[in-house]
Enzyme design. Structure first.
Site, PDB file in Angstrom:
ATOM      1  N   ARG A   1       1.812  13.091  13.309  1.00 31.37           N
ATOM      2  CA  ARG A   1       1.729  13.554  14.612  1.00 31.37           C
ATOM      3  C   ARG A   1       0.103  12.769  15.077  1.00 31.37           C
ATOM      4  O   ARG A   1       0.049  12.469  16.206  1.00 31.37           O
ATOM      5  CB  ARG A   1       1.243  14.796  14.829  1.00 31.37           C
TER       6      ARG A   1
ATOM      7  N   LEU B   1       1.781   3.992  -1.840  1.00 30.59           N
ATOM      8  CA  LEU B   1       2.154   4.490  -0.343  1.00 30.59           C
ATOM      9  C   LEU B   1       1.917   2.994   0.521  1.00 30.59           C
ATOM     10  O   LEU B   1       0.874   2.424   0.366  1.00 30.59           O
ATOM     11  CB  LEU B   1       1.122   5.388   0.364  1.00 30.59           C
ATOM     12  N   GLU B   2       2.881   2.782   1.332  1.00 33.71           N
ATOM     13  CA  GLU B   2       2.806   1.739   2.166  1.00 33.71           C
ATOM     14  C   GLU B   2       2.217   2.230   3.837  1.00 33.71           C
ATOM     15  O   GLU B   2       3.298   2.733   4.353  1.00 33.71           O
ATOM     16  CB  GLU B   2       4.395   1.242   2.149  1.00 33.71           C
TER      17      GLU B   2
ATOM     18  N   GLN C   1       3.749   2.370 -13.124  1.00 41.54           N
ATOM     19  CA  GLN C   1       2.590   2.061 -12.355  1.00 41.54           C
ATOM     20  C   GLN C   1       1.638   2.928 -12.492  1.00 41.54           C
ATOM     21  O   GLN C   1       1.455   4.171 -12.122  1.00 41.54           O
ATOM     22  CB  GLN C   1       2.896   1.587 -11.000  1.00 41.54           C
TER      23      GLN C   1
END
Length: 213
Positions: free
Chosen positions: A149, A171-172, A210
């Site tokens: 939001r 995280l992109e 990773q």
């Protein structure tokens, strides 16, 4: 006639199955913990805890309060990668050989500080927690509605988590708002949803283990 479908049960009388080389799979199937035989695909709060107790899910470090009704929240690490200035450089060819490390630079935010993400820009982040799941489980990595939001995409794409992974989640991150957003390390930034598979497999690709960004 009407085709029938054999559903997995915990009964000792279930149909005998064999592998390609003829080995009996019945005993292997009975090794699954009880949660696996509940109806549905997505694990609920109690089933996630059952899977953790059975060793099918390992979260390190683990905080039971982060387990929600059907997912577990993961926290943002102070490690980030920002995209280098591309001015004067040739286009990046998108192939299997392309490496994100070539076009980004890694930074670690000092304790107590934040990472500022300007409007319309993206960066890479990584979770503090390491997630390990059994070969008969897979998952989805999703954002949290309170941050969506604000215009924050926790990952632009690649939200499917392969079976058998043992890694921290990259995280992109993208700021789709008109406001600069301060990313605060330690925030429960995303959620991991666990799903049961109809078989078992283990991902052994490039990012399967990773540990750092």
């Amino acid at each position: 006639g009407v085709a029938s479908i054999d559903l997995p049960t915990m009964s000792a009388s279930k149909k005998r199955k064999t592998t390609d080389n003829g080995d009996d799979m019945q005993s292997q199937e009975q090794e699954y913990a009880p949660y696996f035989y509940h109806p549905g695909t997505i694990l609920s709060h109690d089933q996630i805890l059952e899977a953790i107790k059975a060793g099918d899910i390992e979260i390190s470090p683990f905080d039971e309060s982060a387990v929600g009704v059907a997912s577990i929240d993961l926290r943002l690490s102070p490690e980030f990668r920002f995209y280098k200035n591309s001015a004067g450089k040739p286009p990046l060819r998108v192939t299997e050989a392309a490496n994100y490390e070539d076009i980004t630079e890694r930074v670690v935010v000092p304790e107590g500080e934040t990472y500022l993400l300007p409007p319309g820009q993206s960066c890479l982040g990584i979770t503090i927690e390491n997630v390990k799941i059994a070969p008969h489980l897979c998952g989805l990595l999703e954002g949290r509605s309170r941050f969506a939001r604000l215009g924050l995409f926790v990952h632009i794409t690649a939200g499917f988590m392969q079976p058998g992974i043992n890694n921290r989640q990259v995280l992109e991150i993208y700021n789709a708002s008109s406001y600069p957003l301060e990313l605060v390390p330690g925030t429960r930034i995303c959620q991991f949803i666990f799903m049961k598979m109809s078989g078992a497999a283990t991902y052994q690709g490039r990012f399967s283990n990773q540990e750092k960004l």
